[in-house]
Design a protein around this motif. Structure first.
Motif, short mmCIF file in Angstrom:
data_model
loop_
_atom_site.label_atom_id
_atom_site.label_comp_id
_atom_site.label_asym_id
_atom_site.label_seq_id
_atom_site.Cartn_x
_atom_site.Cartn_y
_atom_site.Cartn_z
N MET A 102 -76.18 -54.57 -22.39
CA MET A 102 -76.68 -54.98 -23.70
C MET A 102 -76.61 -53.80 -24.67
O MET A 102 -76.31 -53.97 -25.86
N ALA A 155 -73.07 -53.51 -25.86
CA ALA A 155 -72.74 -54.48 -26.91
C ALA A 155 -73.21 -53.97 -28.27
O ALA A 155 -72.50 -54.09 -29.27
N ARG A 156 -74.42 -53.39 -28.30
CA ARG A 156 -74.91 -52.81 -29.57
C ARG A 156 -74.01 -51.65 -30.00
O ARG A 156 -73.65 -51.53 -31.16
N ALA A 168 -70.80 -52.83 -31.57
CA ALA A 168 -70.94 -53.24 -32.97
C ALA A 168 -70.88 -52.01 -33.88
O ALA A 168 -70.25 -52.04 -34.94
N ALA A 169 -71.54 -50.94 -33.43
CA ALA A 169 -71.52 -49.71 -34.24
C ALA A 169 -70.11 -49.12 -34.29
O ALA A 169 -69.66 -48.65 -35.35
N ARG A 176 -67.70 -50.77 -36.70
CA ARG A 176 -67.84 -50.38 -38.11
C ARG A 176 -67.10 -49.09 -38.43
O ARG A 176 -66.98 -48.71 -39.58
N TRP A 199 -65.05 -54.29 -38.11
CA TRP A 199 -66.24 -55.09 -38.39
C TRP A 199 -66.00 -56.06 -39.56
O TRP A 199 -66.65 -57.10 -39.66
N ARG A 258 -66.41 -60.00 -35.45
CA ARG A 258 -67.89 -60.12 -35.47
C ARG A 258 -68.33 -61.28 -34.59
O ARG A 258 -69.31 -61.17 -33.84
N ILE A 291 -68.06 -60.32 -30.90
CA ILE A 291 -69.15 -59.42 -30.49
C ILE A 291 -70.45 -60.21 -30.40
O ILE A 291 -71.22 -60.06 -29.45
N GLY A 292 -70.69 -61.08 -31.38
CA GLY A 292 -71.90 -61.89 -31.36
C GLY A 292 -71.94 -62.82 -30.17
O GLY A 292 -72.99 -63.03 -29.55
#
Lengths: 332, 405
Positions: free
Chosen positions: B260, B263-264, B267-268, B271, B281, B287, B290-291
């Motif tokens: 988890m 996954a965060r 996302a970073a 970007r 991103w 997106r 990833i979501g």
């Protein structure tokens, strides 16, 4: 923390399942395609069990149960493919008591952007249309909606209409209530989908356990077993996610503005929609040629799942919402 | 149902969180060289000593055997807080803590327990797993390593494979064939083999992740005292199933929490990864991917809580193992989600998916652990019962479909 059903919750599910078996058997409900064929008496029987007002206070005729209990009941309604505006009934009963008692039927629709057509489910069946938009909830008379029916609806047991524009209507709820409806609508719809995901694998397992080819039941072949095991796992994951989302919105900070709740609800939406569609496809495949026939039931689950996955927040929108919670706090 | 902590769980969480904050702060970094087993062992032992001093060692073991006797929920809280604090995981003690200890508590003799459990709790002994063989992987019951009784000893000859931590292990939980004439499942025994016994040859096996955590182990007339038998002779298959029941419980919780976090992190990274004139991103497809994978991992966290709630039962008996349905559904789905995370990672990194270390310089991306994670997904879909075996388990034991044979 406790995320497992207790005995009361199992009993609640069992009583709804029994009522559905008696009043909503699939061989009958699959022909309830319009106003004339829809059995309003069966609907009222379902309402009289308190199905649509579970989370309301006792003063309002409700059972003061939690959203998660409503979700558990809606999982059964999804599994039994109960027709009719189920989620709309649970929402609209906040404002209209007769919807909660089953005397009136309502449909709920999001007001589309200017110029875009609106999809209304069950329009020919309902007594009231409730329109959600940024400003709140608006009541519209069905007769005032200029809409035409879709002649070959994807889900044969869910009639749908297309309206070029929706009247403004009378404002009956504020923006905050509309936001809560969207959230509960998402959770209850996800519950219907999780119910489909669970049930359709049970149906397919029962078929695979008795259908013989090559001198043995097809459920003994790994190629079939593994399809079913995957489906079972998807359903287990989906219903855990739906229950967790329902619990989250009942706990402190669980309102529509809360990040944790928004993420849990959107995540459950993604997972439940995919499980329902994938498992329904698995069931058709396992049923082989029979699964490709109109008479067999698996296609009804798939078509219902396809319809429900795009009500309220779609899986794509939900996935995007989840992604945005991952970077919450960072500059956009 | 509820997700929030009960009052006592909330107190426990605060206690754990406060202790972790201090204990982690001056622990120092993990050894940089993953193949430096002496350093890894020393590091993991330092952490284990702190756990023991604070009363968290053997957190879910019964108090009678030196554990804390925590409920399954408290155990979960401990794992959750440990991940959040960046505390070390079990490391080289994986087999001793998750397999050997619980198996000895369930099936060992008082003497075996008295000797081994304190060493395991103190981080003084490292165990390795000697179950799989070159010819017995998914078909574990086909194992052929022989143990012949000679007086009060067993003489063992054969070979084992995928023997994690064999280089640092003091003991091995060993499955051997003690009755070649009996039906496959009824001629197996579970033995404690000291790793300093003569006749053991351990050779490294490098994994696709680049580490040498695995080993092959060759046994040439290794003598083990007969009193090292755990459970009855020829009853080892049943004992092994007891061992597995612990592994399929909360063994993957820390893994999931780390995924988890990946996954965060992804996302970073998205970007920062250049894509055209913008970043990855800015691509709505990225997106959504990833979501979607984050939603899958969140759902598995919910399933974990459900499994733990089931293990806890009604809360009166201190909890039992996670039932098969939930354990195998989790293992199977977690493997799928990790592979999905790996695929999304490759799409996000795109042409920068080139390094198992972080990139620095012209393109500055902390991508190392993300690509490692992509490879690690195979460990999850292959080890501890492949995904195909999990599907058989679900189909036969849960859905009631006919057995394979």
């Amino acid at each position: 923390m406790r995320l497992e059903l207790d005995d009361d919750q199992r009993a609640l599910q069992a009583s709804v399942r029994a009522l559905c078996a008696e009043h909503f058997p699939l061989e009958r409900t699959r022909t309830w395609t319009d106003r004339d064929s829809f059995d309003r008496r069966a609907w009222r029987t379902l309402a009289e069990l308190g199905t649509f007002v579970m989370t309301r206070s006792a003063d309002e005729g409700g059972a003061e149960l939690a959203t998660v209990d409503a979700g558990l009941v809606y999982q059964v309604l999804g599994a039994e493919l109960v027709p009719g505006p189920l989620v709309a009934a649970a929402l609209a009963s906040d404002l209209i008591d007769e919807v909660g008692t089953g005397q009136l039927l309502a449909t709920v629709v999001e007001r589309p952007a200017d110029g875009q057509p609106a999809v209304l489910r069950h329009l020919g069946l309902v007594d009231v249309v409730l329109v959600l938009d940024a400003a709140g909830i608006w009541r519209v008379e069905p007769a005032d909606v200029d809409a035409r029916p879709v002649t070959s609806p994807l889900d044969p047991t869910t009639p749908v209409w297309l309206a070029t524009r929706l009247p403004q209507g009378e404002r009956v709820g504020d923006a905050a209530l509309a936001a809560r409806w969207r959230q509960r609508g998402d959770v209850l719809t996800s519950a219907l989908l999780a119910g489909i995901a669970v049930k359709v694998i049970e149906v397919a397992v029962a078929y695979a356990a008795q259908r013989e080819q090559f001198g043995r039941v097809i459920g003994g072949f790994q190629a079939v077993k593994h399809l079913l095991a995957d489906g079972f796992a998807r359903a287990e994951v989906a219903r855990a996610a739906v229950d967790a989302a329902a619990v989250t919105i009942d706990e402190p900070g669980g309102g529509p503005d809360g990040t944790a709740a928004a993420r849990a609800v959107a995540g459950a939406r993604v997972v439940a929609a995919r499980a329902a569609v994938a498992n329904s496809k698995t069931a058709i495949q396992v049923h082989g040629g029979m699964g490709f026939t109109w008479e067999a039931t698996p296609h009804l689950y798939l078509k219902r799942a396809w319809l429900e996955e795009n009500v309220f927040t779609t899986p794509d929108e939900a996935a995007e919402l989840v992604a945005r919670t991952l970077t919450a706090g960072e500059a956009a | 149902m509820r997700l929030r902590d009960s009052e006592s769980d909330s107190r426990f969480r605060k206690e754990v969180r406060a202790w972790l904050a201090g204990a982690v702060s001056d622990l120092g970094p993990a050894p940089a060289d993953v193949d430096d087993w002496a350093a890894r062992r020393a590091y993991d032992r330092r952490w284990q000593s702190r756990l023991q001093d604070a009363g968290f060692a053997g957190i879910d073991w019964p108090r009678a055997y030196g554990g804390r006797g925590a409920t399954p929920t408290e155990h979960l809280i401990f794992l959750e807080e440990s991940a959040a604090a960046g505390a070390p995981d079990l490391g080289v003690f994986f087999v001793s803590q998750l397999h050997a200890g619980p198996t000895l508590i369930a099936e060992g003799t008082e003497r075996q327990r008295a000797f081994h459990l304190p060493k395991i709790l103190a981080g003084e002994s490292v165990w390795c797993q000697g179950f799989s063989e070159p010819g017995a992987g998914s078909d574990l019951a086909g194992l052929r390593t022989r143990a012949v009784r000679d007086g009060d000893e067993y003489v063992i000859t054969g070979s084992k494979i995928w023997t994690s931590f064999a280089f640092v292990a003091d003991y091995c939980e060993l499955l051997v064939r003690t009755d070649p004439a009996a039906p496959r499942h009824r001629g197996i025994s579970w033995l404690i083999m000291p790793m300093d016994a003569p006749g053991i040859d351990v050779r490294p096996l490098r994994t696709i992740e680049g580490e040498s955590e695995f080993a092959e182990m060759y046994l040439d007339e290794v003598r083990v005292p007969a009193e090292n038998l755990v459970g009855a002779e020829n009853d080892g298959w049943r004992v092994a199933m007891v061992t597995f029941s612990f592994e399929r419980g909360t063994a993957f919780v820390r893994e999931l929490l780390d995924a988890m976090s990946l996954a965060r992190g992804l996302a970073a990274i998205a970007r920062r990864v250049p894509r055209g004139t913008a970043t990855a991103w800015d691509d709505p497809g990225i997106r959504r991917d990833i979501g979607t994978v984050a939603a899958e991992l969140d759902a598995l966290w919910a399933l974990t809580k459900r499994n733990v709630s089931r293990a806890e039962g009604d809360g009166t008996d201190g909890g039992g193992p996670v039932p098969v349905a939930g354990g195998s559904a989790f293992k199977l789905s977690y493997a799928e989600a990790l592979h999905h995370l790996g695929e999304v990672t490759m799409r996000v990194l795109d042409r920068y998916a080139i390094s198992l270390d972080d990139l620095a310089g012209a393109v500055d991306l902390p991508l190392g652990r993300h690509l490692q994670g992509q490879l690690h997904a195979f460990a999850i879909s292959i080890a501890a019962g492949t995904s195909q075996i999990q599907r058989n388990i679900l189909a036969e034991r849960v859905l009631g479909l006919p057995k394979e044979r």
